[in-house]
Design a protein around this motif. Structure first.
Motif, PDB file in Angstrom:
ATOM      1  N   THR A  12       0.147  -7.136  28.547  1.00  0.00           N
ATOM      2  CA  THR A  12       0.882  -8.103  29.351  1.00  0.00           C
ATOM      3  C   THR A  12       2.307  -8.315  28.859  1.00  0.00           C
ATOM      4  OG1 THR A  12      -1.182  -9.211  29.894  1.00  0.00           O
ATOM      5  CG2 THR A  12       0.847 -10.454  30.269  1.00  0.00           C
ATOM      6  N   ASN A  13       2.465  -8.457  27.530  1.00  0.00           N
ATOM      7  CA  ASN A  13       3.810  -8.731  27.006  1.00  0.00           C
ATOM      8  C   ASN A  13       4.300  -7.683  26.006  1.00  0.00           C
ATOM      9  OD1 ASN A  13       2.340  -9.334  24.712  1.00  0.00           O
ATOM     10  ND2 ASN A  13       2.519 -11.559  24.977  1.00  0.00           N
ATOM     11  N   GLY A  14       3.498  -6.645  25.754  1.00  0.00           N
ATOM     12  CA  GLY A  14       3.920  -5.564  24.869  1.00  0.00           C
ATOM     13  C   GLY A  14       3.947  -5.909  23.398  1.00  0.00           C
ATOM     14  N   THR A  15       3.392  -7.051  23.010  1.00  0.00           N
ATOM     15  CA  THR A  15       3.417  -7.429  21.598  1.00  0.00           C
ATOM     16  C   THR A  15       2.299  -6.731  20.830  1.00  0.00           C
ATOM     17  OG1 THR A  15       2.068  -9.398  22.013  1.00  0.00           O
ATOM     18  CG2 THR A  15       4.456  -9.701  22.006  1.00  0.00           C
ATOM     19  N   ARG A  16       2.611  -6.407  19.598  1.00  0.00           N
ATOM     20  CA  ARG A  16       1.635  -5.814  18.681  1.00  0.00           C
ATOM     21  C   ARG A  16       0.726  -6.937  18.211  1.00  0.00           C
ATOM     22  NH1 ARG A  16       1.357  -5.594  13.235  1.00  0.00           N
ATOM     23  NH2 ARG A  16       0.335  -3.818  12.282  1.00  0.00           N
ATOM     24  N   ILE A  17      -0.598  -6.739  18.315  1.00  0.00           N
ATOM     25  CA  ILE A  17      -1.510  -7.804  17.916  1.00  0.00           C
ATOM     26  C   ILE A  17      -2.323  -7.474  16.666  1.00  0.00           C
ATOM     27  CG2 ILE A  17      -1.634  -8.929  20.159  1.00  0.00           C
ATOM     28  CD1 ILE A  17      -4.150  -7.402  20.781  1.00  0.00           C
ATOM     29  N   ASN A  18      -2.352  -6.212  16.266  1.00  0.00           N
ATOM     30  CA  ASN A  18      -2.980  -5.835  15.003  1.00  0.00           C
ATOM     31  C   ASN A  18      -2.627  -4.376  14.720  1.00  0.00           C
ATOM     32  OD1 ASN A  18      -4.406  -6.221  12.636  1.00  0.00           O
ATOM     33  ND2 ASN A  18      -6.429  -5.997  13.563  1.00  0.00           N
ATOM     34  N   GLY A  19      -2.779  -3.996  13.453  1.00  0.00           N
ATOM     35  CA  GLY A  19      -2.481  -2.627  13.083  1.00  0.00           C
ATOM     36  C   GLY A  19      -3.321  -2.169  11.911  1.00  0.00           C
ATOM     37  N   PHE A  20      -3.459  -0.856  11.792  1.00  0.00           N
ATOM     38  CA  PHE A  20      -4.247  -0.235  10.738  1.00  0.00           C
ATOM     39  C   PHE A  20      -3.412   0.869  10.100  1.00  0.00           C
ATOM     40  CE2 PHE A  20      -7.080  -2.129  13.716  1.00  0.00           C
ATOM     41  CZ  PHE A  20      -8.093  -2.681  12.940  1.00  0.00           C
ATOM     42  N   CYS A  21      -3.185   0.734   8.796  1.00  0.00           N
ATOM     43  CA  CYS A  21      -2.356   1.730   8.105  1.00  0.00           C
ATOM     44  C   CYS A  21      -3.097   2.382   6.937  1.00  0.00           C
ATOM     45  CB  CYS A  21      -1.059   1.082   7.614  1.00  0.00           C
ATOM     46  SG  CYS A  21      -1.293  -0.246   6.422  1.00  0.00           S
ATOM     47  N   ALA A  22      -4.398   2.129   6.826  1.00  0.00           N
ATOM     48  CA  ALA A  22      -5.168   2.708   5.727  1.00  0.00           C
ATOM     49  C   ALA A  22      -6.435   3.400   6.230  1.00  0.00           C
ATOM     50  CB  ALA A  22      -5.519   1.625   4.708  1.00  0.00           C
ATOM     51  N   LEU A  23      -6.371   3.966   7.422  1.00  0.00           N
ATOM     52  CA  LEU A  23      -7.508   4.722   7.933  1.00  0.00           C
ATOM     53  C   LEU A  23      -7.652   5.991   7.095  1.00  0.00           C
ATOM     54  CD1 LEU A  23      -6.746   4.356  11.738  1.00  0.00           C
ATOM     55  CD2 LEU A  23      -8.293   2.979  10.345  1.00  0.00           C
ATOM     56  N   ARG A  24      -8.882   6.367   6.758  1.00  0.00           N
ATOM     57  CA  ARG A  24      -9.094   7.517   5.878  1.00  0.00           C
ATOM     58  C   ARG A  24      -9.774   8.705   6.542  1.00  0.00           C
ATOM     59  NH1 ARG A  24      -5.227   6.224   3.512  1.00  0.00           N
ATOM     60  NH2 ARG A  24      -5.231   4.960   1.651  1.00  0.00           N
ATOM     61  N   ASN A  37       0.849  -1.191   0.000  1.00  0.00           N
ATOM     62  CA  ASN A  37       0.000   0.000   0.000  1.00  0.00           C
ATOM     63  C   ASN A  37       0.887   1.245   0.000  1.00  0.00           C
ATOM     64  OD1 ASN A  37      -1.757   2.102   0.428  1.00  0.00           O
ATOM     65  ND2 ASN A  37      -2.705   1.234   2.259  1.00  0.00           N
ATOM     66  N   HIS A  38       1.054   1.851  -1.156  1.00  0.00           N
ATOM     67  CA  HIS A  38       1.877   3.052  -1.285  1.00  0.00           C
ATOM     68  C   HIS A  38       1.095   4.329  -0.978  1.00  0.00           C
ATOM     69  CE1 HIS A  38       5.448   1.011  -2.767  1.00  0.00           C
ATOM     70  NE2 HIS A  38       4.597   0.184  -3.347  1.00  0.00           N
ATOM     71  N   ASN A  39      -0.198   4.184  -0.678  1.00  0.00           N
ATOM     72  CA  ASN A  39      -1.036   5.318  -0.282  1.00  0.00           C
ATOM     73  C   ASN A  39      -1.495   5.162   1.164  1.00  0.00           C
ATOM     74  OD1 ASN A  39      -1.095   6.975  -2.603  1.00  0.00           O
ATOM     75  ND2 ASN A  39      -2.388   5.458  -3.604  1.00  0.00           N
ATOM     76  N   ALA A  40      -0.648   4.580   2.000  1.00  0.00           N
ATOM     77  CA  ALA A  40      -0.988   4.393   3.414  1.00  0.00           C
ATOM     78  C   ALA A  40      -1.266   5.745   4.054  1.00  0.00           C
ATOM     79  CB  ALA A  40       0.149   3.685   4.138  1.00  0.00           C
ATOM     80  N   SER A  41      -2.065   5.720   5.093  1.00  0.00           N
ATOM     81  CA  SER A  41      -2.427   6.970   5.754  1.00  0.00           C
ATOM     82  C   SER A  41      -1.254   7.568   6.523  1.00  0.00           C
ATOM     83  CB  SER A  41      -3.616   6.751   6.694  1.00  0.00           C
ATOM     84  OG  SER A  41      -3.343   5.740   7.621  1.00  0.00           O
ATOM     85  N   ARG A  42      -1.358   8.848   6.750  1.00  0.00           N
ATOM     86  CA  ARG A  42      -0.321   9.560   7.508  1.00  0.00           C
ATOM     87  C   ARG A  42      -0.188   8.981   8.916  1.00  0.00           C
ATOM     88  NH1 ARG A  42      -0.303  16.057   8.889  1.00  0.00           N
ATOM     89  NH2 ARG A  42       0.708  15.852  10.908  1.00  0.00           N
ATOM     90  N   THR A  43      -1.327   8.671   9.550  1.00  0.00           N
ATOM     91  CA  THR A  43      -1.322   8.136  10.908  1.00  0.00           C
ATOM     92  C   THR A  43      -1.692   6.661  10.888  1.00  0.00           C
ATOM     93  OG1 THR A  43      -1.897  10.295  11.823  1.00  0.00           O
ATOM     94  CG2 THR A  43      -2.357   8.375  13.211  1.00  0.00           C
ATOM     95  N   TRP A  44      -0.883   5.871  11.570  1.00  0.00           N
ATOM     96  CA  TRP A  44      -1.148   4.439  11.718  1.00  0.00           C
ATOM     97  C   TRP A  44      -1.562   4.174  13.152  1.00  0.00           C
ATOM     98  CZ3 TRP A  44       3.507   1.600   8.955  1.00  0.00           C
ATOM     99  CH2 TRP A  44       3.491   1.918   7.603  1.00  0.00           C
ATOM    100  N   VAL A  45      -2.370   3.126  13.341  1.00  0.00           N
ATOM    101  CA  VAL A  45      -2.810   2.722  14.672  1.00  0.00           C
ATOM    102  C   VAL A  45      -2.401   1.277  14.890  1.00  0.00           C
ATOM    103  CG1 VAL A  45      -4.804   2.334  16.180  1.00  0.00           C
ATOM    104  CG2 VAL A  45      -4.773   4.313  14.647  1.00  0.00           C
ATOM    105  N   ASP A  46      -1.725   1.023  15.998  1.00  0.00           N
ATOM    106  CA  ASP A  46      -1.342  -0.334  16.377  1.00  0.00           C
ATOM    107  C   ASP A  46      -1.993  -0.689  17.702  1.00  0.00           C
ATOM    108  OD1 ASP A  46       0.386  -1.030  14.201  1.00  0.00           O
ATOM    109  OD2 ASP A  46       1.884   0.317  15.037  1.00  0.00           O
ATOM    110  N   ILE A  47      -2.448  -1.947  17.803  1.00  0.00           N
ATOM    111  CA  ILE A  47      -3.055  -2.471  19.030  1.00  0.00           C
ATOM    112  C   ILE A  47      -2.019  -3.373  19.697  1.00  0.00           C
ATOM    113  CG2 ILE A  47      -4.949  -3.830  19.998  1.00  0.00           C
ATOM    114  CD1 ILE A  47      -6.535  -3.168  17.403  1.00  0.00           C
ATOM    115  N   TYR A  48      -1.856  -3.186  21.018  1.00  0.00           N
ATOM    116  CA  TYR A  48      -0.850  -3.933  21.774  1.00  0.00           C
ATOM    117  C   TYR A  48      -1.470  -4.696  22.935  1.00  0.00           C
ATOM    118  CZ  TYR A  48       2.698  -1.205  19.356  1.00  0.00           C
ATOM    119  OH  TYR A  48       3.492  -0.641  18.398  1.00  0.00           O
ATOM    120  N   ASN A  49      -0.885  -5.860  23.221  1.00  0.00           N
ATOM    121  CA  ASN A  49      -1.193  -6.649  24.401  1.00  0.00           C
ATOM    122  C   ASN A  49      -0.378  -6.047  25.546  1.00  0.00           C
ATOM    123  OD1 ASN A  49      -1.138  -8.574  26.472  1.00  0.00           O
ATOM    124  ND2 ASN A  49      -1.183 -10.291  25.047  1.00  0.00           N
TER     125      ASN A  49
END
Length: 156
Positions: A101-113, A87-99
């Protein structure tokens, strides 16, 4: 000065009370713009089962309660910034969801409009697996290299 979407029309009578009020509004607008948006206020929005690629999943829905505090320009396509996969038109702001307990990233969004898309965040867990007990999100403005971390919420 940081541009805002709100335009203020100055009265032609320079030095008038109206011109002074416009100046105060412009100064306050600049100060608020420099402070940036607030940290996201995350909330749990329910869960739903679904099937993908022949596997059973549970989608845990999240939303940012103060979504309307984020200006639309934070979500414009930004081809001048690094892509998100293909996706070369990814949004300026990305959102990542973290656990939490262990700080791991569990999902992310890079195409919010739009800020409204902050009402439809989610992560999925296979049926039978234990979901994280607590999660939080980080909103990353890739243009200014600023992060905004949300509150941590429990996942029932």
């Amino acid at each position: 000065m940081v541009a805002t979407e709100r335009q203020v029309t100055m009265n032609s009578a320079v030095g008038s009370k109206n011109a002074s009020m416009v100046f105060v509004v412009l100064v306050l607008s600049c100060v608020n713009s420099l402070a940036g948006p607030p940290n996201p206020q995350l909330a749990y929005a329910g869960k739903q089962p679904y099937t993908a690629n022949g596997q059973q999943w549970v989608r845990y829905n999240l939303r940012v309660v103060n979504w309307n505090a984020y200006p639309p320009y934070l979500f414009v396509p930004s081809p001048q910034l690094p892509p998100c996969g293909n996706n070369h038109n990814a949004s300026r702001t990305w959102v990542d969801i973290y656990n939490r307990t262990n700080g791991t990233r569990i999902n992310g969004f890079c195409a919010l409009r739009s800020p409204n898309d902050l009402l439809r965040l989610w992560f999925a867990v296979k049926v039978g697996a234990t979901p994280p007990h607590w999660v939080y999100i980080v909103m990353k403005d890739r243009l200014t290299q600023t992060n905004h971390k949300s509150n941590t919420i429990p996942i029932p």
